[in-house]
Write an enzyme that holds these catalytic residues in place. Structure first.
Site, mmCIF file in Angstrom:
data_model
loop_
_atom_site.group_PDB
_atom_site.id
_atom_site.type_symbol
_atom_site.label_atom_id
_atom_site.label_comp_id
_atom_site.label_asym_id
_atom_site.label_seq_id
_atom_site.Cartn_x
_atom_site.Cartn_y
_atom_site.Cartn_z
ATOM 1 N N ARG A 134 6.064 -8.375 19.663
ATOM 2 C CA ARG A 134 6.441 -10.336 20.537
ATOM 3 C C ARG A 134 5.404 -11.124 19.566
ATOM 4 N NH1 ARG A 134 3.840 -6.125 23.328
ATOM 5 N NH2 ARG A 134 1.785 -7.135 24.630
ATOM 6 N N HIS A 165 23.146 2.954 12.301
ATOM 7 C CA HIS A 165 24.240 3.417 12.566
ATOM 8 C C HIS A 165 24.908 3.593 13.958
ATOM 9 C CE1 HIS A 165 23.275 6.363 9.204
ATOM 10 N NE2 HIS A 165 22.199 5.912 9.706
ATOM 11 N N THR A 188 11.666 -5.351 15.963
ATOM 12 C CA THR A 188 12.654 -6.305 16.464
ATOM 13 C C THR A 188 13.751 -6.943 16.583
ATOM 14 O OG1 THR A 188 12.886 -5.639 18.813
ATOM 15 C CG2 THR A 188 13.204 -3.537 17.954
ATOM 16 N N LYS A 189 13.399 -8.048 16.445
ATOM 17 C CA LYS A 189 14.099 -9.092 16.987
ATOM 18 C C LYS A 189 13.159 -10.109 15.986
ATOM 19 C CE LYS A 189 14.992 -9.096 21.543
ATOM 20 N NZ LYS A 189 14.911 -9.038 22.941
ATOM 21 N N GLY A 238 -0.147 -1.259 8.662
ATOM 22 C CA GLY A 238 0.313 -0.259 8.070
ATOM 23 C C GLY A 238 0.850 0.494 9.227
ATOM 24 N N ASN A 253 1.022 -0.779 0.078
ATOM 25 C CA ASN A 253 -0.336 0.005 -0.093
ATOM 26 C C ASN A 253 0.467 1.230 -0.060
ATOM 27 O OD1 ASN A 253 -2.259 1.990 0.141
ATOM 28 N ND2 ASN A 253 -2.968 0.221 1.695
#
Length: 182
Positions: free
Chosen positions: A176, A112, A161-162, A138, A82
């Site tokens: 999670r 970074h 993040t994992k 979204g 989308n």
């Protein structure tokens, strides 16, 4: 190794390298052409992105679309994204078949250094893999190094993040696993 080779392999590199700068500007120019192209000419519009990205089958991306280089992105068959997809592809991004992305999804292999002195001259990245039959809601963000397993669903506004295993519903910040999908 060249700065480009360092970048693709996830090593520290200088993003101001003249070759990388030229390649980024080329990708941004093609993204701009895609984003302003006549929406009634779907095939012609997608042909612009095919100059950047390896599509392994049918795909539809709504404008606006943004990427850093494009050549590090591989997209499987029956892909849909989308509006306002951003893929920061300093490292490979592999997306499987039958993947759907909601609006405003951000997929970023780029990161970074935490040290402010190092951050002035270097950056690096880690590849991302999104399996087959994945749906990402979204406003979700998929961060460097993440793998999302086949058949999983990532809820809206999640920050992944994992790694997420196959066949699960996962959401939240950080994202999670909530439950298995039966």
């Amino acid at each position: 190794m060249t700065e480009k080779e360092n970048m693709i392999h996830g090593l520290a590199y200088n993003s101001r390298d003249p070759i990388l700068t030229q390649e980024r500007l080329h990708a941004k120019s093609l993204c701009h052409q895609f984003n302003i192209y006549d929406p009634n000419k779907l095939e012609e519009r997608m042909a612009i992105l095919r100059q950047l990205i390896l599509f392994k089958g049918t795909a539809h991306i709504e404008p606006n679309f943004f990427c850093d280089y494009g050549y590090n992105i591989t997209i499987g068959d029956s892909f849909y994204a989308n509006h306002n997809l951003t893929i920061l592809d300093v490292c490979p991004v592999a997306i499987g078949d039958n993947v759907m992305l909601g609006p405003n999804v951000m997929i970023s292999t780029a990161t970074h250094p935490l040290n402010p002195i190092e951050r002035k001259t270097t950056e690096y990245g880690t590849p991302i893999h999104i399996g087959d039959d994945v749906w990402i809601g979204g406003n979700a963000a998929v961060l460097p190094g993440v793998t999302i397993g086949n058949g999983s669903v990532i809820g809206a506004s999640s920050v992944v993040t994992k790694d997420i295993p196959e066949g699960v519903l996962a959401f939240g910040n950080p994202c999670r696993v909530i439950r298995s999908i039966s």
